[in-house]
Design a protein around this motif. Structure first.
Motif, PDB file in Angstrom:
ATOM      1  N   ARG A  26      47.081  24.757  41.113  1.00  0.00           N
ATOM      2  CA  ARG A  26      48.599  24.962  40.882  1.00  0.00           C
ATOM      3  C   ARG A  26      48.834  25.672  39.519  1.00  0.00           C
ATOM      4  N   HIS A  27      47.664  25.524  38.729  1.00  0.00           N
ATOM      5  CA  HIS A  27      47.881  26.227  37.340  1.00  0.00           C
ATOM      6  C   HIS A  27      47.083  27.424  37.056  1.00  0.00           C
ATOM      7  N   ASP A  28      46.103  27.659  37.888  1.00  0.00           N
ATOM      8  CA  ASP A  28      45.391  28.948  37.809  1.00  0.00           C
ATOM      9  C   ASP A  28      46.197  29.985  38.284  1.00  0.00           C
ATOM     10  N   ARG A  29      47.387  30.464  37.597  1.00  0.00           N
ATOM     11  CA  ARG A  29      48.125  31.759  37.983  1.00  0.00           C
ATOM     12  C   ARG A  29      47.305  33.081  37.896  1.00  0.00           C
ATOM     13  N   VAL A  30      46.440  33.127  37.301  1.00  0.00           N
ATOM     14  CA  VAL A  30      45.960  34.648  37.179  1.00  0.00           C
ATOM     15  C   VAL A  30      44.417  34.674  37.923  1.00  0.00           C
ATOM     16  N   GLY A  31      44.046  33.744  38.733  1.00  0.00           N
ATOM     17  CA  GLY A  31      43.000  33.715  39.568  1.00  0.00           C
ATOM     18  C   GLY A  31      41.606  33.793  38.802  1.00  0.00           C
ATOM     19  N   ARG A  32      41.382  33.030  37.617  1.00  0.00           N
ATOM     20  CA  ARG A  32      40.320  32.913  37.027  1.00  0.00           C
ATOM     21  C   ARG A  32      39.083  32.332  37.508  1.00  0.00           C
ATOM     22  N   PHE A  33      39.321  31.433  38.470  1.00  0.00           N
ATOM     23  CA  PHE A  33      38.661  30.408  39.096  1.00  0.00           C
ATOM     24  C   PHE A  33      38.389  30.533  40.515  1.00  0.00           C
ATOM     25  N   ARG A  34      37.105  30.436  41.011  1.00  0.00           N
ATOM     26  CA  ARG A  34      37.149  30.371  42.417  1.00  0.00           C
ATOM     27  C   ARG A  34      36.427  28.924  42.622  1.00  0.00           C
ATOM     28  N   LEU A  35      36.111  28.303  43.931  1.00  0.00           N
ATOM     29  CA  LEU A  35      36.084  27.120  44.277  1.00  0.00           C
ATOM     30  C   LEU A  35      34.796  27.069  45.435  1.00  0.00           C
ATOM     31  N   ALA A  36      34.068  26.173  45.072  1.00  0.00           N
ATOM     32  CA  ALA A  36      32.786  26.197  46.034  1.00  0.00           C
ATOM     33  C   ALA A  36      32.349  24.589  46.297  1.00  0.00           C
ATOM     34  N   PRO A  37      32.609  24.017  47.405  1.00  0.00           N
ATOM     35  CA  PRO A  37      32.312  22.559  47.413  1.00  0.00           C
ATOM     36  C   PRO A  37      30.796  22.435  47.414  1.00  0.00           C
ATOM     37  N   MET A  38      30.359  21.363  46.839  1.00  0.00           N
ATOM     38  CA  MET A  38      28.856  21.243  46.868  1.00  0.00           C
ATOM     39  C   MET A  38      28.165  21.075  48.077  1.00  0.00           C
ATOM     40  N   GLN A  39      28.931  20.786  49.355  1.00  0.00           N
ATOM     41  CA  GLN A  39      28.546  20.703  50.591  1.00  0.00           C
ATOM     42  C   GLN A  39      28.455  21.997  51.284  1.00  0.00           C
ATOM     43  N   ASP A  40      28.533  23.066  50.594  1.00  0.00           N
ATOM     44  CA  ASP A  40      28.154  24.193  51.323  1.00  0.00           C
ATOM     45  C   ASP A  40      27.218  24.766  50.795  1.00  0.00           C
ATOM     46  N   ALA A  41      26.400  26.055  51.302  1.00  0.00           N
ATOM     47  CA  ALA A  41      25.308  26.571  50.707  1.00  0.00           C
ATOM     48  C   ALA A  41      25.517  27.155  49.323  1.00  0.00           C
ATOM     49  N   GLN A  42      26.503  27.825  49.032  1.00  0.00           N
ATOM     50  CA  GLN A  42      26.836  28.343  47.659  1.00  0.00           C
ATOM     51  C   GLN A  42      26.911  27.292  46.654  1.00  0.00           C
ATOM     52  N   GLY A  43      27.664  26.190  46.896  1.00  0.00           N
ATOM     53  CA  GLY A  43      27.790  25.267  45.986  1.00  0.00           C
ATOM     54  C   GLY A  43      26.233  24.428  45.770  1.00  0.00           C
ATOM     55  N   ARG A  44      25.610  24.212  46.928  1.00  0.00           N
ATOM     56  CA  ARG A  44      24.196  23.523  46.717  1.00  0.00           C
ATOM     57  C   ARG A  44      23.438  24.400  45.707  1.00  0.00           C
ATOM     58  N   ALA A  45      23.542  25.681  46.055  1.00  0.00           N
ATOM     59  CA  ALA A  45      22.601  26.458  45.292  1.00  0.00           C
ATOM     60  C   ALA A  45      22.751  26.625  43.720  1.00  0.00           C
ATOM     61  N   LEU A  46      24.136  26.645  43.806  1.00  0.00           N
ATOM     62  CA  LEU A  46      24.486  26.586  42.281  1.00  0.00           C
ATOM     63  C   LEU A  46      24.301  25.571  41.404  1.00  0.00           C
ATOM     64  N   LEU A  47      24.446  24.288  42.158  1.00  0.00           N
ATOM     65  CA  LEU A  47      24.143  23.011  41.539  1.00  0.00           C
ATOM     66  C   LEU A  47      22.557  22.932  41.051  1.00  0.00           C
ATOM     67  N   GLN A  48      21.765  23.386  42.198  1.00  0.00           N
ATOM     68  CA  GLN A  48      20.402  23.302  41.933  1.00  0.00           C
ATOM     69  C   GLN A  48      20.010  24.318  40.917  1.00  0.00           C
ATOM     70  N   ALA A  49      20.440  25.398  40.872  1.00  0.00           N
ATOM     71  CA  ALA A  49      20.078  26.413  39.835  1.00  0.00           C
ATOM     72  C   ALA A  49      20.554  26.191  38.378  1.00  0.00           C
ATOM     73  N   HIS A  50      21.485  25.211  38.386  1.00  0.00           N
ATOM     74  CA  HIS A  50      21.820  24.814  37.020  1.00  0.00           C
ATOM     75  C   HIS A  50      21.202  23.263  36.601  1.00  0.00           C
ATOM     76  N   GLY A  51      20.264  22.738  37.568  1.00  0.00           N
ATOM     77  CA  GLY A  51      19.578  21.535  37.421  1.00  0.00           C
ATOM     78  C   GLY A  51      20.365  20.265  37.572  1.00  0.00           C
ATOM     79  N   LEU A  52      21.335  20.446  38.449  1.00  0.00           N
ATOM     80  CA  LEU A  52      22.164  19.274  38.890  1.00  0.00           C
ATOM     81  C   LEU A  52      21.874  18.950  40.361  1.00  0.00           C
ATOM     82  N   SER A  53      21.717  17.515  40.797  1.00  0.00           N
ATOM     83  CA  SER A  53      21.395  17.369  42.215  1.00  0.00           C
ATOM     84  C   SER A  53      22.327  17.759  43.108  1.00  0.00           C
TER      85      SER A  53
END
Length: 130
Positions: A26-53
């Protein structure tokens, strides 16, 4: 050089997290952010790469300019990215010492399903959000 959108990794089955995603959309009017659920491959990989379970993170992750940010610092960075009055909100949040704000955030994160509920299926980003 164009600025790469930051990526927010969130828990796609958490009701509170899904509401946060709705708020971001609702508030990201200029598209600064993308979203990745932790349940998909990209989200899991990013969490692991940054030391999170990837199985039970106690924080959402914001990856911005190749760096990972978590807890209330990540929230403040997202709010700041919205501009306007949200920058003031980010400044107010940062005015609270991190030693106070992060443990409170982590407590809510650990108890998020009990406090806010859990969805039966993962909330997936729509086209253009991922």
């Amino acid at each position: 050089m164009t600025e790469q959108p930051a990526i927010i990794v969130f828990d796609g089955v958490c009701v509170l997290c899904s509401r946060w995603v709705d708020f971001v959309l609702r508030h990201d009017r200029v598209g600064r952010f993308r979203l990745a659920p932790m349940q998909d491959a990209q989200g899991r990989a990013l969490l692991q790469a940054h030391g999170l379970s990837a199985d039970d993170p106690v924080s959402f992750l914001l990856v911005q300019d190749g760096r990972g940010h978590t807890d209330t610092d990540a929230i403040a960075r997202v709010l700041h990215g919205f501009g306007g009055r949200w920058r003031l909100a980010a400044s107010l949040l940062r005015a609270i010492p991190r030693i106070c704000r992060d443990p409170a955030y982590r407590w809510v994160a650990r108890h998020r399903y009990r406090l806010f509920g859990q969805r039966a299926s993962c909330r997936l980003p729509e086209e253009g959000q991922a």
